[in-house]
Motif scaffolding. Sequence first.
Motif, PDB file in Angstrom:
ATOM      1  N   ASN A   1      54.739  -2.326  14.298  1.00  0.00           N
ATOM      2  CA  ASN A   1      54.607  -1.740  13.293  1.00  0.00           C
ATOM      3  C   ASN A   1      53.302  -1.424  12.498  1.00  0.00           C
ATOM      4  OD1 ASN A   1      54.584   1.596  12.943  1.00  0.00           O
ATOM      5  ND2 ASN A   1      56.875   1.118  11.340  1.00  0.00           N
ATOM      6  N   PHE A   2      52.729  -0.279  12.269  1.00  0.00           N
ATOM      7  CA  PHE A   2      51.969  -0.195  11.394  1.00  0.00           C
ATOM      8  C   PHE A   2      51.224   1.224  10.939  1.00  0.00           C
ATOM      9  CE2 PHE A   2      50.283  -0.618  15.433  1.00  0.00           C
ATOM     10  CZ  PHE A   2      49.886   0.353  15.516  1.00  0.00           C
TER      11      PHE A   2
ATOM     12  N   GLU B   1      58.507  -8.004   5.555  1.00  0.00           N
ATOM     13  CA  GLU B   1      57.054  -7.218   6.562  1.00  0.00           C
ATOM     14  C   GLU B   1      56.725  -6.819   6.704  1.00  0.00           C
ATOM     15  OE1 GLU B   1      55.985 -10.017  10.163  1.00  0.00           O
ATOM     16  OE2 GLU B   1      53.905  -8.691  10.146  1.00  0.00           O
ATOM     17  N   GLY B   2      57.927  -4.927   6.764  1.00  0.00           N
ATOM     18  CA  GLY B   2      57.735  -3.851   6.615  1.00  0.00           C
ATOM     19  C   GLY B   2      57.180  -3.604   5.591  1.00  0.00           C
TER      20      GLY B   2
ATOM     21  N   PHE C   1      61.022   5.821   1.404  1.00  0.00           N
ATOM     22  CA  PHE C   1      60.264   4.907   1.980  1.00  0.00           C
ATOM     23  C   PHE C   1      58.502   5.310   2.327  1.00  0.00           C
ATOM     24  CE2 PHE C   1      59.857   1.579   5.944  1.00  0.00           C
ATOM     25  CZ  PHE C   1      59.373   0.393   4.809  1.00  0.00           C
TER      26      PHE C   1
ATOM     27  N   ASN D   1      43.438   8.289  15.324  1.00  0.00           N
ATOM     28  CA  ASN D   1      43.179   6.431  15.073  1.00  0.00           C
ATOM     29  C   ASN D   1      43.498   6.395  15.909  1.00  0.00           C
ATOM     30  OD1 ASN D   1      40.550   4.870  14.165  1.00  0.00           O
ATOM     31  ND2 ASN D   1      42.939   4.266  13.170  1.00  0.00           N
TER      32      ASN D   1
ATOM     33  N   ARG E   1      53.488  -3.498   5.058  1.00  0.00           N
ATOM     34  CA  ARG E   1      52.967  -2.937   5.886  1.00  0.00           C
ATOM     35  C   ARG E   1      52.693  -1.761   6.057  1.00  0.00           C
ATOM     36  NH1 ARG E   1      51.001  -4.815  11.381  1.00  0.00           N
ATOM     37  NH2 ARG E   1      51.516  -7.153  11.128  1.00  0.00           N
TER      38      ARG E   1
ATOM     39  N   THR F   1      51.159  -0.666  22.745  1.00  0.00           N
ATOM     40  CA  THR F   1      51.356  -1.858  21.906  1.00  0.00           C
ATOM     41  C   THR F   1      52.960  -1.589  21.527  1.00  0.00           C
ATOM     42  OG1 THR F   1      49.183  -2.725  22.274  1.00  0.00           O
ATOM     43  CG2 THR F   1      50.284  -3.785  20.777  1.00  0.00           C
ATOM     44  N   VAL F   2      53.200  -1.015  21.011  1.00  0.00           N
ATOM     45  CA  VAL F   2      54.100  -1.119  19.911  1.00  0.00           C
ATOM     46  C   VAL F   2      55.814  -0.715  20.561  1.00  0.00           C
ATOM     47  CG1 VAL F   2      55.346   0.491  17.873  1.00  0.00           C
ATOM     48  CG2 VAL F   2      53.013  -0.352  17.671  1.00  0.00           C
TER      49      VAL F   2
ATOM     50  N   ALA G   1      65.790   1.561  13.241  1.00  0.00           N
ATOM     51  CA  ALA G   1      64.762   2.588  12.178  1.00  0.00           C
ATOM     52  C   ALA G   1      65.351   3.812  12.642  1.00  0.00           C
ATOM     53  CB  ALA G   1      63.458   2.616  12.463  1.00  0.00           C
TER      54      ALA G   1
ATOM     55  N   SER H   1      45.041   4.916  19.189  1.00  0.00           N
ATOM     56  CA  SER H   1      44.452   4.714  20.897  1.00  0.00           C
ATOM     57  C   SER H   1      45.638   4.833  21.436  1.00  0.00           C
ATOM     58  CB  SER H   1      43.752   3.310  20.690  1.00  0.00           C
ATOM     59  OG  SER H   1      44.523   2.773  21.175  1.00  0.00           O
TER      60      SER H   1
ATOM     61  N   ALA I   1      60.039  -5.996  16.674  1.00  0.00           N
ATOM     62  CA  ALA I   1      59.683  -5.161  16.192  1.00  0.00           C
ATOM     63  C   ALA I   1      58.325  -4.981  15.681  1.00  0.00           C
ATOM     64  CB  ALA I   1      60.140  -5.200  14.736  1.00  0.00           C
TER      65      ALA I   1
ATOM     66  N   PRO J   1      67.947  -0.468   9.425  1.00  0.00           N
ATOM     67  CA  PRO J   1      67.930  -1.080   7.724  1.00  0.00           C
ATOM     68  C   PRO J   1      66.864  -0.293   7.169  1.00  0.00           C
ATOM     69  CG  PRO J   1      66.474  -3.386   8.850  1.00  0.00           C
ATOM     70  CD  PRO J   1      67.669  -1.694  10.259  1.00  0.00           C
TER      71      PRO J   1
END
Length: 259
Positions: A85-86, A195-196, A259, A92, A199, A100-101, A145, A94, A83, A188
């Motif tokens: 993510n951001f 980390e999810g 969330f 914004n 972030r 990438t994701v 997700a 690109s 996974a 989940p």
Amino acid sequence: MALPRSDYLSNVWKDGIFDNKVVFCTGGGGTICSAQVRALVHLGANACIVGRNVEKTEAMARSIATARKGARRKPWSEHAGAAGNFLSPISNLSPNAFKTVIDIDTIGSYNTLKATIPHLVASAKKHPNAATNPDTGGRIIFISASFHFTGMPFQTHAAVAKAGVDALSASVALEYGPRGVTSNILTPGPIAGTEGMERLGNKEAEASGAAMRKNPLQRYGSVKEIADGTVYLFSDAGNYVNGEVLVIDGGGWRSPGSF
Ligand code: HXC
């Protein structure tokens, strides 16, 4: 030091239910995936975990090996990902950020499937009960997700990527079911200490408790609750579950803004 079982697995499962089984997990150094693998290893499975961060993955392999007496750790690293993510507005984002994701989540899931599916089909055929019980073969669980069920601002890239993973799993379930391989999604919700959450969580709403109160169960989930769902899907109790999405989020996705 070995983690106590109560940290990563409920006491409802019988020891040894995964004896002679092998689990292969991408992103195995991460908080959620490592809890899933630790639970399966505790119940008898052998495991291979891979991850993009070699040091983190090797340290986790050493730690997971303590979940079972006699378990050994063999170093093995490979380029893989589970996974990425951001938070980013589309303005914004690109084309490369979007790609990438998709590469990590969707293409990564596909590549893992391609590498492992021949082994799952072969093990389904060889299983001693294959003739009488075709459901004892290989099992696939993709981690997904819920934000793409509704759409999610600032996570368009991940929503599109995870929708692809859901479609991949459903298609595999239909195509490989006749060959004794099941495919399911585990989704989940907000899981504490991941980390999810770090972030993506809304820091203000978390600090005031508002985020938690939006969840019908008024709390975040634990990695143990994800591990328990994983054990269910991999165990004989899940034999007839195929092409499904198991959402473990306290009902949160039905409650906007939880969330
Ligand atoms: C906008 C961003 C960005 C950001 C990176 N990019 N971060 N754009 N906002 N915050 C852009 C970069 O500028 C670049 O585009 C492109 O994305 C690739 O960035 P890299 O850093 O070169 O990529 P890489 O090193 O491969 O890192 C991948 C990553 C990173 C996804 C960007 O965040 C990562 O490694 N994440 C892995 C761990 C992770 O995300 N875990 C959380 C999963 S949470 P340009 O155009 O400049 O080249 C999860 C939640 C489930 O899945 C939710 C449950 C409810």
